[in-house]
Scaffold this motif. Structure first.
Motif, PDB file in Angstrom:
ATOM      1  N   ALA A 225       0.840  -1.205   0.000  1.00 50.85           N
ATOM      2  CA  ALA A 225       0.000   0.000   0.000  1.00 50.85           C
ATOM      3  C   ALA A 225       0.871   1.250   0.000  1.00 50.85           C
ATOM      4  N   GLY A 226       1.931   1.231   0.812  1.00 50.44           N
ATOM      5  CA  GLY A 226       2.827   2.374   0.881  1.00 50.44           C
ATOM      6  C   GLY A 226       3.544   2.614  -0.430  1.00 50.44           C
ATOM      7  N   CYS A 227       4.032   1.548  -1.044  1.00 50.10           N
ATOM      8  CA  CYS A 227       4.740   1.690  -2.326  1.00 50.10           C
ATOM      9  C   CYS A 227       3.806   2.176  -3.426  1.00 50.10           C
ATOM     10  N   LYS A 228       2.601   1.627  -3.452  1.00 51.38           N
ATOM     11  CA  LYS A 228       1.638   2.046  -4.467  1.00 51.38           C
ATOM     12  C   LYS A 228       1.321   3.529  -4.357  1.00 51.38           C
ATOM     13  N   ALA A 229       1.273   4.048  -3.134  1.00 51.01           N
ATOM     14  CA  ALA A 229       0.925   5.456  -2.911  1.00 51.01           C
ATOM     15  C   ALA A 229       1.966   6.416  -3.485  1.00 51.01           C
ATOM     16  N   ILE A 230       3.190   5.927  -3.690  1.00 53.12           N
ATOM     17  CA  ILE A 230       4.209   6.793  -4.305  1.00 53.12           C
ATOM     18  C   ILE A 230       4.577   6.306  -5.714  1.00 53.12           C
ATOM     19  N   GLY A 231       3.680   5.537  -6.309  1.00 56.04           N
ATOM     20  CA  GLY A 231       3.820   5.181  -7.713  1.00 56.04           C
ATOM     21  C   GLY A 231       4.701   3.992  -8.013  1.00 56.04           C
ATOM     22  N   LEU A 232       4.985   3.165  -7.001  1.00 57.14           N
ATOM     23  CA  LEU A 232       5.827   1.987  -7.210  1.00 57.14           C
ATOM     24  C   LEU A 232       4.953   0.745  -7.320  1.00 57.14           C
ATOM     25  N   GLU A 233       5.154  -0.023  -8.382  1.00 59.88           N
ATOM     26  CA  GLU A 233       4.320  -1.196  -8.651  1.00 59.88           C
ATOM     27  C   GLU A 233       5.001  -2.468  -8.148  1.00 59.88           C
ATOM     28  N   LEU A 234       4.174  -3.426  -7.732  1.00 63.95           N
ATOM     29  CA  LEU A 234       4.662  -4.746  -7.356  1.00 63.95           C
ATOM     30  C   LEU A 234       5.166  -5.459  -8.606  1.00 63.95           C
ATOM     31  N   PHE A 235       6.325  -6.137  -8.520  1.00 61.66           N
ATOM     32  CA  PHE A 235       6.853  -6.838  -9.695  1.00 61.66           C
ATOM     33  C   PHE A 235       6.074  -8.106 -10.021  1.00 61.66           C
TER      34      PHE A 235
ATOM     35  N   ALA B 142       3.478  10.224   1.575  1.00 66.52           N
ATOM     36  CA  ALA B 142       2.328   9.482   1.035  1.00 66.52           C
ATOM     37  C   ALA B 142       2.406   7.994   1.342  1.00 66.52           C
ATOM     38  N   SER B 143       3.602   7.414   1.275  1.00 64.29           N
ATOM     39  CA  SER B 143       3.712   5.978   1.541  1.00 64.29           C
ATOM     40  C   SER B 143       3.433   5.669   3.002  1.00 64.29           C
ATOM     41  N   LEU B 144       3.898   6.556   3.887  1.00 66.32           N
ATOM     42  CA  LEU B 144       3.661   6.348   5.319  1.00 66.32           C
ATOM     43  C   LEU B 144       2.185   6.498   5.653  1.00 66.32           C
ATOM     44  N   THR B 145       1.547   7.482   5.054  1.00 67.00           N
ATOM     45  CA  THR B 145       0.112   7.676   5.286  1.00 67.00           C
ATOM     46  C   THR B 145      -0.682   6.463   4.839  1.00 67.00           C
ATOM     47  N   ALA B 146      -0.364   5.955   3.632  1.00 70.91           N
ATOM     48  CA  ALA B 146      -1.088   4.799   3.105  1.00 70.91           C
ATOM     49  C   ALA B 146      -0.846   3.552   3.965  1.00 70.91           C
ATOM     50  N   ALA B 147       0.410   3.354   4.366  1.00 65.28           N
ATOM     51  CA  ALA B 147       0.717   2.178   5.184  1.00 65.28           C
ATOM     52  C   ALA B 147       0.047   2.284   6.548  1.00 65.28           C
ATOM     53  N   GLN B 148       0.082   3.479   7.152  1.00 69.12           N
ATOM     54  CA  GLN B 148      -0.558   3.670   8.451  1.00 69.12           C
ATOM     55  C   GLN B 148      -2.063   3.444   8.365  1.00 69.12           C
ATOM     56  N   LYS B 149      -2.652   3.943   7.306  1.00 68.80           N
ATOM     57  CA  LYS B 149      -4.105   3.754   7.140  1.00 68.80           C
ATOM     58  C   LYS B 149      -4.436   2.268   7.059  1.00 68.80           C
TER      59      LYS B 149
ATOM     60  N   ALA C 119      11.356 -11.287  12.787  1.00 70.39           N
ATOM     61  CA  ALA C 119      11.089 -10.447  13.956  1.00 70.39           C
ATOM     62  C   ALA C 119      10.580  -9.057  13.590  1.00 70.39           C
ATOM     63  N   LEU C 120      10.436  -8.757  12.299  1.00 69.19           N
ATOM     64  CA  LEU C 120      10.036  -7.411  11.893  1.00 69.19           C
ATOM     65  C   LEU C 120       8.608  -7.100  12.340  1.00 69.19           C
ATOM     66  N   ASP C 121       8.391  -5.814  12.700  1.00 69.85           N
ATOM     67  CA  ASP C 121       7.060  -5.391  13.129  1.00 69.85           C
ATOM     68  C   ASP C 121       6.625  -4.146  12.342  1.00 69.85           C
ATOM     69  N   GLU C 122       5.486  -3.603  12.710  1.00 71.87           N
ATOM     70  CA  GLU C 122       4.932  -2.456  11.987  1.00 71.87           C
ATOM     71  C   GLU C 122       5.886  -1.269  11.971  1.00 71.87           C
ATOM     72  N   PHE C 123       6.551  -1.004  13.082  1.00 72.97           N
ATOM     73  CA  PHE C 123       7.426   0.156  13.163  1.00 72.97           C
ATOM     74  C   PHE C 123       8.668  -0.015  12.293  1.00 72.97           C
ATOM     75  N   ASP C 124       9.133  -1.248  12.148  1.00 72.93           N
ATOM     76  CA  ASP C 124      10.250  -1.506  11.236  1.00 72.93           C
ATOM     77  C   ASP C 124       9.837  -1.222   9.788  1.00 72.93           C
ATOM     78  N   ILE C 125       8.636  -1.642   9.443  1.00 67.29           N
ATOM     79  CA  ILE C 125       8.133  -1.417   8.087  1.00 67.29           C
ATOM     80  C   ILE C 125       7.987   0.079   7.811  1.00 67.29           C
ATOM     81  N   LEU C 126       7.441   0.802   8.763  1.00 65.74           N
ATOM     82  CA  LEU C 126       7.269   2.250   8.590  1.00 65.74           C
ATOM     83  C   LEU C 126       8.624   2.954   8.497  1.00 65.74           C
TER      84      LEU C 126
END
Length: 380
Positions: free
Chosen positions: A275-285, A368-375, A340-347
């Motif tokens: 979601a975060g990547c999509k919000a800044i125009g990055l597509e999944l491969f 934008a990516s942080l907003t989308a990921a947080q949402k 061991a990764l969590d939400e804060f690591d991803i953000l």
């Protein structure tokens, strides 16, 4: 002080409680105390693999387990189907060819998953196939195939189904017995959240029969010797003692959270990354229908040098993501959401990605990516 955050598919972040275990004084491996640890590890791995079959411990990386499966199953000239849809499927091909197997290479477009129907066609055309080699999580492309469907096909043939779960174990669901998987190869430094050093491999009764009949010379990776040793709660050679002891704690941590809960967590984190990547125009491969839980492989915009991006994130800010490999070099980045990764690591990872992309003159709305990921992470 610059942090060191690994958002890579291996080695993965080692949590503090495992660092504490790894820092304890070493003990001798030919002792009742170490045997207790070894018994606990084998029992725990069986539980996490959903199997009642044998599990053998090797000292090495996950590739040691992969090579062990090949050298213990195949004689020179035996037919083997190797599914090649990325760098790690390519490793199966190379291993089979190294041991002079008659290797049938099933090439799959990068970003797509191999289909059980296609493997069935190959088996029908080659009923004397000795083994089928597939990958649970092809981390070079971000793809996970339907292992359950493949198992339903292969069970009807003499062939042994071997799965590389080096990156996928304890991250992507696999059920050895129910899914008719004969051998699973993995290691300590991915889903188990430990340093490299231990590989392990499971073997069904069907596989053990083939192993015992195989005449290929082998020594350090001889699974017949592993089986003899394991029956006495031992290993044929000196193991990575500290990592084995760390595995006891790692397995306990996984069981405490619950493997099903962990799978759900990794799916959740992966969707936040995407979601975060999509919000800044990055597509999944990869095709989204077969995207793995292990990581997200994301296409970079034209004009952005992927190798430079990875280098700046790592060397300047201490956030390590994986770059593209082979034909994808410089074209994608791969962000893990496992272990061991969590939400804060991803953000944190998304924030660093934004910062460096902005420095590289890629235009998007900052935050934008942080907003989308947080949402996504905070939706009810």
């Amino acid at each position: 002080m610059k942090r060191n955050l690994l958002l890579t598919p291996g080695p993965t972040q080692v949590p503090p409680q495992l660092c504490e275990v790894l820092g304890r004084p070493i003990i001798h491996h030919r002792t009742p105390q170490f045997q207790d640890h070894l018994k606990a590890v084998v029992a725990g791995l069986k539980e996490l693999l959903y199997t009642q079959q044998d599990v053998y411990i090797l000292t090495g990386s996950g590739s040691a387990a992969m090579e062990a499966s090949v050298v213990n199953l195949l004689n020179a000239g035996d037919k083997a189907i190797a599914v090649d849809g990325g760098k790690f499927g390519e490793r199966w091909v190379e291993l089979c060819q190294t041991y002079k197997a008659n290797t049938i290479v099933h090439k799959v477009e990068w970003g797509k998953a191999p289909l059980a129907a296609d493997i069935e066609k190959l088996l029908k055309a080659n009923p004397d196939t000795k083994a089928v080699f597939v990958t649970l999580a092809e981390t070079s492309t971000g793809v996970s195939p339907d292992i359950k469907a493949i198992g339903e096909v292969v069970k009807n043939y003499p062939a042994i189904l071997v799965v590389d779960a080096v990156s996928g174990f304890a991250v992507q669901e696999i059920r050895q017995d129910a899914w008719h998987v004969d051998m699973i190869c993995s290691g300590s430094h991915k889903g188990l959240m430990l340093p490299p050093g231990i590989a392990f491999i499971s073997a069904s009764l069907k596989a053990i029969d083939v192993i015992n009949k195989c005449t290929t010379p082998r020594y350090y990776l001889d699974l017949r010797e592993c089986k003899k040793a394991m029956e006495k709660a031992d290993t044929p050679f000196t193991p990575a003692i500290g990592v084995v002891i760390g595995m006891v704690e790692s397995i306990n941590m996984i069981k405490k959270e619950g493997l099903e809960n962990m799978f759900a967590r990794f799916i959740h984190l992966g969707k936040a990354v995407r979601a975060g990547c999509k919000a800044i125009g990055l597509e999944l491969f990869p095709d989204p229908s077969c995207a793995t839980n292990v990581l997200s492989a994301v296409k970079l915009p034209a004009g952005v040098d992927g190798e430079k991006l990875v280098k700046i994130m790592r060397d300047t800010y201490g956030i390590t993501v994986a770059g593209g490999q082979d034909q994808l070099k410089g074209k994608v980045i791969r962000l893990a959401h496992m272990g061991a990764l969590d939400e804060f690591d991803i953000l944190t990872g998304l924030a660093c990605l934004e910062k460096v992309l902005y420095q590289m003159n890629y235009k998007f709305e900052l935050g934008a990516s942080l907003t989308a990921a947080q949402k996504y992470l905070n939706q009810k």
